[in-house]
Design a protein around this motif. Sequence first.
Motif, PDB file in Angstrom:
ATOM      1  N   ILE A  86      10.389 -12.754  89.733  1.00 41.99           N
ATOM      2  CA  ILE A  86       9.346 -13.586  89.128  1.00 41.99           C
ATOM      3  C   ILE A  86       8.218 -12.667  88.672  1.00 41.99           C
ATOM      4  O   ILE A  86       7.651 -11.928  89.480  1.00 41.99           O
ATOM      5  CB  ILE A  86       8.815 -14.630  90.135  1.00 41.99           C
ATOM      6  N   VAL A  87       7.893 -12.719  87.362  1.00 42.40           N
ATOM      7  CA  VAL A  87       6.850 -11.860  86.819  1.00 42.40           C
ATOM      8  C   VAL A  87       5.534 -12.625  86.817  1.00 42.40           C
ATOM      9  O   VAL A  87       5.446 -13.723  86.267  1.00 42.40           O
ATOM     10  CB  VAL A  87       7.206 -11.419  85.377  1.00 42.40           C
ATOM     11  N   ILE A 144       9.368 -15.645  83.939  1.00 44.24           N
ATOM     12  CA  ILE A 144       8.029 -15.216  83.533  1.00 44.24           C
ATOM     13  C   ILE A 144       7.036 -16.304  83.927  1.00 44.24           C
ATOM     14  O   ILE A 144       6.992 -17.383  83.344  1.00 44.24           O
ATOM     15  CB  ILE A 144       7.981 -14.911  82.022  1.00 44.24           C
ATOM     16  N   ALA A 145       6.245 -16.018  84.953  1.00 40.86           N
ATOM     17  CA  ALA A 145       5.330 -17.019  85.521  1.00 40.86           C
ATOM     18  C   ALA A 145       3.889 -16.588  85.267  1.00 40.86           C
ATOM     19  O   ALA A 145       3.099 -16.435  86.198  1.00 40.86           O
ATOM     20  CB  ALA A 145       5.603 -17.184  87.021  1.00 40.86           C
ATOM     21  N   THR A 154       1.192 -14.719  74.995  1.00 39.93           N
ATOM     22  CA  THR A 154       1.426 -13.523  74.181  1.00 39.93           C
ATOM     23  C   THR A 154       2.185 -12.490  75.005  1.00 39.93           C
ATOM     24  O   THR A 154       3.173 -11.890  74.542  1.00 39.93           O
ATOM     25  CB  THR A 154       0.071 -12.912  73.742  1.00 39.93           C
ATOM     26  N   THR A 155       1.732 -12.303  76.230  1.00 42.45           N
ATOM     27  CA  THR A 155       2.379 -11.343  77.119  1.00 42.45           C
ATOM     28  C   THR A 155       3.819 -11.765  77.385  1.00 42.45           C
ATOM     29  O   THR A 155       4.734 -10.924  77.398  1.00 42.45           O
ATOM     30  CB  THR A 155       1.594 -11.247  78.436  1.00 42.45           C
ATOM     31  N   ALA A 156       4.036 -13.072  77.578  1.00 44.02           N
ATOM     32  CA  ALA A 156       5.384 -13.574  77.843  1.00 44.02           C
ATOM     33  C   ALA A 156       6.319 -13.252  76.681  1.00 44.02           C
ATOM     34  O   ALA A 156       7.460 -12.812  76.881  1.00 44.02           O
ATOM     35  CB  ALA A 156       5.335 -15.084  78.093  1.00 44.02           C
ATOM     36  N   THR A 171      13.532 -16.585  81.734  1.00 42.24           N
ATOM     37  CA  THR A 171      13.081 -17.983  81.746  1.00 42.24           C
ATOM     38  C   THR A 171      11.571 -18.020  81.942  1.00 42.24           C
ATOM     39  O   THR A 171      10.949 -17.012  82.230  1.00 42.24           O
ATOM     40  CB  THR A 171      13.753 -18.759  82.892  1.00 42.24           C
ATOM     41  N   ARG A 172      10.990 -19.224  81.751  1.00 42.32           N
ATOM     42  CA  ARG A 172       9.556 -19.345  82.015  1.00 42.32           C
ATOM     43  C   ARG A 172       9.293 -20.645  82.775  1.00 42.32           C
ATOM     44  O   ARG A 172      10.162 -21.522  82.840  1.00 42.32           O
ATOM     45  CB  ARG A 172       8.753 -19.308  80.713  1.00 42.32           C
TER      46      ARG A 172
END
Lengths: 201, 201
Positions: A86-87, A144-145, A154-156, A171-172
């Motif tokens: 998980i980011v 991507i959390a 934007t970062t995602a 995924t997000r």
Amino acid sequence: MSKRIAGPEIERLIQLLAKVPGLGPRSARRAALHLIKKKEQLMEPLASAMGEAAEKVRVCSTCGNVDTVDPCTVCTDPRRDPTTVIVVEEVADLWALERAGAMNALYHVLGGTLSPLDGIGPDQLNIKQLVQRVSEGAIKEVIIAVNATVEGQTTAHYLTDQLGGFEVKVTRLAHGVPVGGELDYLDEGTLAAALRSRTAF
Amino acid sequence: MSKRIAGPEIERLIQLLAKVPGLGPRSARRAALHLIKKKEQLMEPLASAMGEAAEKVRVCSTCGNVDTVDPCTVCTDPRRDPTTVIVVEEVADLWALERAGAMNALYHVLGGTLSPLDGIGPDQLNIKQLVQRVSEGAIKEVIIAVNATVEGQTTAHYLTDQLGGFEVKVTRLAHGVPVGGELDYLDEGTLAAALRSRTAF
């Protein structure tokens, strides 16, 4: 307070306590008095706990979390699923997701979001290390959390691009109505997203 | 949090921070993260300020205030009027009155109120020292600034009795409408007192 009413050590303690988030100038005074009253039970242990943490704290070289060991407690936990990462933007987000207790995954802390106006590009964030971790092949899914802000999104998108060449599912987090939320108070963007992502009963 | 997500030093820091008034379990986490982020600027100075205060803090043998010197900064301040003493329950009340900045007097901290049910009699409070100070003859007025509670008023009456034999004026704080207060929200007791103590325009 114009007149000094306590020695410089106590004034300094109050000034520093006032910088702790959650405490203001007034509650810093109250906190200082409480600490003084509970000298043995609270002030002395807290002073030494703070000193010890300051001495031992370090950033995990794998995931960017802060801990007193490197690699951190999360990265070395054998009960976690090492195929899911998980980011998050900040360590606080990692802690928040852990409180939710919904996943048993590893994490990757970016240390912020892309923000060219503030001079924060990919090199200022912990992105290379993420790509490196993914390139090693064990990770099957990157969630991507990041915050649902312009910078977060934007970062995602940038991360999705960077991870495009690897055999990994990106995924997000879902958008939607917060649990306990009232529709009447929600913004149009959230409502539209909640409608688009509606699920069957 | 069931799973450990940080080393024991950080968990201990969070647990102790949560006991500081103004911080709860959740804001203690946020405070801990902020302290870790600002290690050099905040956590280390705060740890040492706390340690130093814990080491140096003492109770003033004259007035019962807490400070790093004895007699305390207030008692030894040459710009204060030594003929007026404000009697308060706790050090926090002394600080609150100093914030108001309305008087330039000395103080006397009782350390609580009479409460026979809790085993707190005159000997458990800093009352003998007050009588001793008054008996020395320099004090012309004792302002009893205890809380407007039953315990506070009982204590005030007891003090008035104890000081009855001396050539000293004993006064107490006025009751009335708080500045900025709305009549509609005030209790009957306060309104009755404000009417009784009405002043000419």
